[in-house]
Motif scaffolding. Structure first.
Motif, PDB file in Angstrom:
ATOM      1  N   ALA A   1       3.321 -11.839   8.485  1.00  0.00           N
ATOM      2  CA  ALA A   1       4.464 -11.157   8.298  1.00  0.00           C
ATOM      3  C   ALA A   1       5.477 -11.172   9.337  1.00  0.00           C
ATOM      4  CB  ALA A   1       3.999  -9.463   8.085  1.00  0.00           C
TER       5      ALA A   1
ATOM      6  N   GLN B   1      -2.655 -11.385   8.437  1.00  0.00           N
ATOM      7  CA  GLN B   1      -1.619 -10.997   7.619  1.00  0.00           C
ATOM      8  C   GLN B   1      -0.422 -10.505   8.543  1.00  0.00           C
ATOM      9  OE1 GLN B   1      -4.736 -10.536   7.062  1.00  0.00           O
ATOM     10  NE2 GLN B   1      -5.094 -10.360   4.640  1.00  0.00           N
TER      11      GLN B   1
ATOM     12  N   MET C   1       1.006   0.254  -3.412  1.00  0.00           N
ATOM     13  CA  MET C   1       1.671  -0.546  -2.171  1.00  0.00           C
ATOM     14  C   MET C   1       2.033  -1.955  -2.580  1.00  0.00           C
ATOM     15  SD  MET C   1       1.801   2.022  -0.419  1.00  0.00           S
ATOM     16  CE  MET C   1       2.642   1.438   1.010  1.00  0.00           C
TER      17      MET C   1
ATOM     18  N   TYR D   1       6.062  -7.918  -0.064  1.00  0.00           N
ATOM     19  CA  TYR D   1       5.531  -6.324   0.142  1.00  0.00           C
ATOM     20  C   TYR D   1       4.788  -6.416   1.461  1.00  0.00           C
ATOM     21  CZ  TYR D   1       7.661  -4.378  -4.126  1.00  0.00           C
ATOM     22  OH  TYR D   1       8.884  -3.813  -4.908  1.00  0.00           O
ATOM     23  N   ASP D   2       4.879  -5.425   2.408  1.00  0.00           N
ATOM     24  CA  ASP D   2       4.487  -5.540   3.638  1.00  0.00           C
ATOM     25  C   ASP D   2       3.038  -5.205   3.683  1.00  0.00           C
ATOM     26  OD1 ASP D   2       6.734  -6.313   4.786  1.00  0.00           O
ATOM     27  OD2 ASP D   2       7.289  -4.394   5.424  1.00  0.00           O
ATOM     28  N   THR D   3       2.208  -4.486   2.654  1.00  0.00           N
ATOM     29  CA  THR D   3       1.110  -3.962   2.751  1.00  0.00           C
ATOM     30  C   THR D   3       0.026  -5.102   2.440  1.00  0.00           C
ATOM     31  OG1 THR D   3       1.792  -1.895   2.152  1.00  0.00           O
ATOM     32  CG2 THR D   3      -0.715  -2.487   1.859  1.00  0.00           C
ATOM     33  N   PRO D   4      -0.923  -5.375   3.564  1.00  0.00           N
ATOM     34  CA  PRO D   4      -1.831  -6.575   3.309  1.00  0.00           C
ATOM     35  C   PRO D   4      -3.202  -6.375   2.410  1.00  0.00           C
ATOM     36  CG  PRO D   4      -2.210  -5.584   5.446  1.00  0.00           C
ATOM     37  CD  PRO D   4      -1.146  -4.667   4.866  1.00  0.00           C
TER      38      PRO D   4
ATOM     39  N   TYR E   1      -6.295  -6.977   9.659  1.00  0.00           N
ATOM     40  CA  TYR E   1      -5.215  -7.582   9.101  1.00  0.00           C
ATOM     41  C   TYR E   1      -4.321  -8.403  10.155  1.00  0.00           C
ATOM     42  CZ  TYR E   1      -6.561  -4.637   5.017  1.00  0.00           C
ATOM     43  OH  TYR E   1      -7.259  -3.674   4.096  1.00  0.00           O
TER      44      TYR E   1
ATOM     45  N   THR F   1      -5.056   1.375  -4.208  1.00  0.00           N
ATOM     46  CA  THR F   1      -4.052   1.872  -3.801  1.00  0.00           C
ATOM     47  C   THR F   1      -3.389   0.840  -3.014  1.00  0.00           C
ATOM     48  OG1 THR F   1      -5.014   4.012  -3.653  1.00  0.00           O
ATOM     49  CG2 THR F   1      -3.032   3.603  -2.452  1.00  0.00           C
ATOM     50  N   ARG F   2      -3.875  -0.165  -2.452  1.00  0.00           N
ATOM     51  CA  ARG F   2      -3.290  -0.891  -1.703  1.00  0.00           C
ATOM     52  C   ARG F   2      -2.435  -2.117  -2.804  1.00  0.00           C
ATOM     53  NH1 ARG F   2      -3.825  -2.463   3.717  1.00  0.00           N
ATOM     54  NH2 ARG F   2      -5.032  -0.985   4.830  1.00  0.00           N
TER      55      ARG F   2
ATOM     56  N   LYS G   1       5.613  -6.225  12.201  1.00  0.00           N
ATOM     57  CA  LYS G   1       6.937  -6.065  11.370  1.00  0.00           C
ATOM     58  C   LYS G   1       7.449  -5.001  11.119  1.00  0.00           C
ATOM     59  CE  LYS G   1       8.886  -7.271   6.987  1.00  0.00           C
ATOM     60  NZ  LYS G   1       8.574  -7.905   5.822  1.00  0.00           N
TER      61      LYS G   1
ATOM     62  N   TYR H   1      -1.276   4.792  -8.300  1.00  0.00           N
ATOM     63  CA  TYR H   1      -2.199   4.139  -7.306  1.00  0.00           C
ATOM     64  C   TYR H   1      -3.390   3.562  -8.056  1.00  0.00           C
ATOM     65  CZ  TYR H   1      -5.142   8.319  -7.105  1.00  0.00           C
ATOM     66  OH  TYR H   1      -6.210   9.356  -7.322  1.00  0.00           O
TER      67      TYR H   1
ATOM     68  N   VAL I   1      -3.834   4.256   5.120  1.00  0.00           N
ATOM     69  CA  VAL I   1      -2.983   4.442   3.694  1.00  0.00           C
ATOM     70  C   VAL I   1      -2.316   5.726   3.395  1.00  0.00           C
ATOM     71  CG1 VAL I   1      -2.767   3.234   1.504  1.00  0.00           C
ATOM     72  CG2 VAL I   1      -4.280   2.373   2.944  1.00  0.00           C
TER      73      VAL I   1
ATOM     74  N   THR J   1       9.888  -1.999   0.286  1.00  0.00           N
ATOM     75  CA  THR J   1       8.743  -2.820   0.196  1.00  0.00           C
ATOM     76  C   THR J   1       7.861  -2.616   1.487  1.00  0.00           C
ATOM     77  OG1 THR J   1      10.213  -4.500   1.511  1.00  0.00           O
ATOM     78  CG2 THR J   1      10.228  -4.697  -0.927  1.00  0.00           C
ATOM     79  N   GLY J   2       8.130  -1.476   2.204  1.00  0.00           N
ATOM     80  CA  GLY J   2       7.197  -1.313   3.475  1.00  0.00           C
ATOM     81  C   GLY J   2       6.046  -0.780   3.228  1.00  0.00           C
ATOM     82  N   GLU J   3       5.184  -0.891   4.286  1.00  0.00           N
ATOM     83  CA  GLU J   3       3.908  -0.440   4.270  1.00  0.00           C
ATOM     84  C   GLU J   3       4.051   0.927   4.784  1.00  0.00           C
ATOM     85  OE1 GLU J   3       1.169  -2.549   6.924  1.00  0.00           O
ATOM     86  OE2 GLU J   3       2.745  -2.956   8.295  1.00  0.00           O
TER      87      GLU J   3
ATOM     88  N   PHE K   1       2.104  -9.359  -1.395  1.00  0.00           N
ATOM     89  CA  PHE K   1       2.335  -9.742   0.097  1.00  0.00           C
ATOM     90  C   PHE K   1       2.836 -11.188  -0.020  1.00  0.00           C
ATOM     91  CE2 PHE K   1       0.736 -11.222   3.951  1.00  0.00           C
ATOM     92  CZ  PHE K   1       0.841 -10.359   4.964  1.00  0.00           C
TER      93      PHE K   1
ATOM     94  N   MET L   1      -8.016  10.204   1.068  1.00  0.00           N
ATOM     95  CA  MET L   1      -8.155   9.779  -0.501  1.00  0.00           C
ATOM     96  C   MET L   1      -8.805   8.197  -0.511  1.00  0.00           C
ATOM     97  SD  MET L   1      -7.092   8.040  -3.112  1.00  0.00           S
ATOM     98  CE  MET L   1      -5.215   7.764  -2.956  1.00  0.00           C
TER      99      MET L   1
END
Lengths: 468, 283
Positions: free
Chosen positions: B269, B265, A269, A277-280, B262, A264-265, B69, A184, B218, B42-44, A274, B223
């Motif tokens: 998505a 974005q 992730m 991958y879905d994390t913005p 976001y 981490t994002r 999404k 991460y 997250v 690939t998910g968040e 993006f 953290m």
């Protein structure tokens, strides 16, 4: 013969050109080709009393493995390294060798030291691409069960050491992938995630079990692991895990991140990919990163790769006090990062929608040395300026996350919340519980966490074999 | 790994309930706690508060509205499919004890989160007045369950298609006028504006009030600090310090703003996802 050796200059690892790499996430140094590795290995003097080994927190027999490289026996070299280090591909990349093995190298007294880190990396990378390397020997099963909490460098070291000694080892990880900070925290361009995955797979092949998505302290407690799940020993290597903020106005505006979140994002992730991958992740035109350590360098170089052209490192002391590794600073500068030394943030300024748009900076000067031995930064009266900032990343260190300590009976913590544990053995005040790495020492390095893991693994093994 | 055992559409395909096999979480979870899930590789990671748990079956139930999404992807999965990851229970449980009269107010899918808390307060011996609301009758969920979990239930819809025509705040005010100081605590869970206005009402009456915050997260372990909210003079992390906080101290406007971080974005998505879905249907 000796004279000839001294004439071979330190071999530089080829690397991606700065103007190319600043826009991609591929690894920066490309690794030694075989001939270069052997040539570099030939610079080693094979000292009788190797100072380099003393500088290594896990005591890798450096002259021995380099000798094997010299001879072109790369299998022999990797087996030598594996005796002491379970993940050389990682350490070869992220250890601060200049302060450890290479810092002690005798060749380095007059010339540049032997490139030990690069050689370690070469051997590990070579081994990763072979199919027929014998596994390290694993001793007879002891029937003892060890739980390792956290799958970062410390936890992996403990797991690797104890599985070889015949104990049953399960590693618990809160995230969905093992590797901890290696996954991460450290960016792809410094440590490709495929390498970490390979090292974890290697552990699995040796018999280590990984249980991801388990938050110890929530899903299960340390006491439950010992009392209900039948573990004979628990190692806590959860890292520091609490982001430190600046505590200045405007810090909760949108566009202000902790380095932990930003990295981490992007790393775990894969937000840099993006929308695949879905994390913005927010990209900024004017990025300011606060802090001057390795994490700050990672955040700076990541935001540059996300497409920003104006990326500033805001640091309240001067260049001489920067805590980051020289190589990281050098790489950051090459990639176009601008350094704002002797500036300290006063407040973030937001726009009408709650997004950060600027930061006010106080100019500083260095006064007398403080407790840390570094000269204390002091404000220069009347010198305040405002700079554009639509993405702010705060990388000023981490504190102790209380999730594990607050849910474990009888575990001693110090006034900052770090676990009190013996420096060498990792033993805590609580029977059957060991701890090491950042949750004991505060934020440090990968190899120091691995070193703490090594000490604890020895102590745990001793306990499992002989009792108290 | 984390198998979806059942899928129920509670409202026209926009509100969905999933029962998920997660025995470790089911054994540990208490009312008010949440999980973080990841649908696929690939998910968040998104946080969802549990609506129910069943230790015997080793399951947890989540109820969510399709808003982007990830929730669309989740809603597209069928019973027997597997989720990539579910981690929990996270956050602190609701402190539940016998106090007297408690008012529980829920809006939208917040009702799902409110349900185990309401049930808990009733089981602890409190007199529980529940008020639930939705935009319209079709979006109203868990009326039957909430009726069983409370002593008195009042229902509202914004458009008057069912129950009281108006907002939950209207009924909340009526009830507070009626019961006065007998009400020892209010719990309000729903969209941020609803919680904000409920909080204003209870503040006027001096009733201690708790809200459950749905900040963006997250890791969920304290953290990363993504979920920070201003509570009084302090910055708190919703994941480990919450998700429940003293409503009268929460900076709801700050929370609302951060929830939009976001938006751009998320739309990108969702648009790409819908386009892909319609293409694959045509093909």
């Amino acid at each position: 013969m000796k004279k000839k050796k001294e004439k071979t200059p330190r071999q530089a690892m080829p690397e991606q050109a700065a103007e190319v790499r600043r826009r991609n996430f591929d690894e920066v140094p490309l690794g030694f080709p075989e001939e270069l590795a052997m040539l570099e290995a030939s610079r080693c003097l094979s000292c009788k009393k190797p100072a380099c080994v003393e500088g290594c927190p896990v005591s890798v027999d450096i002259p021995a493995f380099i000798n094997k490289v010299k001879e072109g026996d790369f299998t022999g070299a990797i087996l030598k390294i594996w005796e002491k280090n379970s993940f050389p591909a990682v350490c070869g990349r992220v250890c601060p060798q200049e302060n450890q093995c290479e810092g002690n190298c005798i060749v380095g007294k007059k010339d540049k030291p032997v490139a030990i880190g690069s050689l370690e990396r070469f051997v590990a990378d070579w081994a990763r691409n072979q199919n027929d390397i014998p596994m390290p020997p694993i001793e007879k099963k002891t029937g003892k069960k060890v739980a390792v909490v956290g799958s970062g460098p410390g936890g992996l070291t403990v797991a690797g050491d104890l599985i070889r000694k015949g104990h049953e080892v399960t590693v618990f990880e809160a995230f969905h992938k093992p590797g901890g900070v290696l996954v991460y925290g450290i960016p792809e361009f410094r440590l490709p995630k495929a390498i970490v995955a390979h090292e974890c797979n290697f552990m699995e092949k040796m018999g280590v079990k990984f249980e991801t998505n388990v938050v110890v302290g929530q899903t299960i407690t340390v006491d439950e692991l010992l009392n209900d799940e039948g573990y004979d020993a628990v190692y806590i290597g959860v890292g520091a895990g609490l982001p430190r903020f600046l505590n200045i106005p405007g810090e909760n505006l949108m566009g202000v991140y902790s380095a932990n979140e930003y990295l981490t994002r992007s790393n775990l992730m894969k937000a840099y990919r993006f929308p695949e991958y879905d994390t913005p992740l927010v990209t900024g035109e004017h990025v300011c990163v606060f802090g001057g350590g390795n994490v700050a360098m990672d955040a700076l170089r990541t935001s540059m790769r996300m497409g920003s052209d104006d990326v500033k490192c805001i640091y309240r002391r001067s260049r001489d006090e920067l805590p980051a590794r020289g190589e990281e600073i050098h790489h950051a500068e090459q990639e176009g990062i601008e350094f704002f030394f002797l500036h300290s943030p006063l407040r973030f300024i937001g726009d009408e929608n709650g997004w950060v748009k600027a930061v006010e900076l106080q100019e500083m000067q260095l006064g007398e040395p403080d407790d840390s031995g570094r000269r204390r930064p002091e404000p220069i009266p009347g010198s305040v300026k405002t700079v554009d900032c639509d993405l702010a990343i705060i990388a000023v260190g981490a504190g102790a996350n209380p999730l594990v300590t607050s849910t474990t009976d009888g575990l001693d913590t110090n006034k900052w919340g770090y676990i009190v544990a013996n420096e060498e053995t990792g033993k805590t005040k609580k029977g059957q519980v060991w701890a090491g790495g950042d949750i004991v020492t505060g934020a440090a390095t990968v190899i120091l966490a691995a070193g703490a893991g090594r000490g604890a693994a020895d102590s745990i093994h001793e306990y499992l074999t002989w009792g108290w | 790994m984390y198998q979806i055992l059942s899928k129920t559409e509670l409202a026209q395909g926009t509100v969905v309930a999933n029962e998920i096999h997660a025995p470790k979480i089911a054994a540990k979870a208490k009312p008010g706690q949440f999980i973080i899930l990841r649908v696929n590789e690939t998910g968040e990671r998104i946080p969802l508060t549990m609506a129910n748990t069943n230790e015997e079956r080793g399951t947890i139930t989540i109820i969510y509205q399709v808003v982007g999404k990830t929730t669309a992807l989740l809603a597209s999965m069928s019973a027997m499919d597997h989720l990539a990851d579910v981690v929990g229970p996270l956050g602190r449980p609701t402190p539940i004890e016998k106090k007297g009269t408690i008012i529980c107010v829920g809006g939208g899918t917040g009702v799902a989160v409110l349900h185990p808390i309401t049930k808990g307060f009733k089981e602890a011996g409190n007199h529980v007045i529940a008020i639930i609301g939705a935009r319209n009758k079709d979006l109203l969920i868990m009326e039957k369950e909430m009726k069983a979990a409370s002593n008195e239930l009042y229902v509202c819809t914004d458009d008057g298609s069912y129950g009281h025509h108006g907002f939950v705040t209207d009924v909340l005010k009526e009830q507070l006028e009626k019961h006065g100081a007998a009400v020892k605590e209010a719990v309000c869970i729903g969209p941020v504006p609803m919680m904000k206005f409920c909080s204003k009402v209870t503040k006027d009456f001096g009733i201690p009030t708790m809200v459950s915050l749905n900040a963006i997260m997250v890791d969920g372990t304290g953290m990363c600090g993504c979920c920070r909210v201003q509570v009084g003079d302090e910055t708190k992390f919703a994941c480990v310090d919450g998700p429940e906080f003293d409503a009268h101290k929460v900076d709801f406007d700050g929370l609302s703003a951060r929830l939009t971080a976001y938006q751009k974005q998320e739309k990108e998505a969702m648009d790409a996802y819908q386009k892909k879905c319609s293409c694959s249907t045509e093909a």
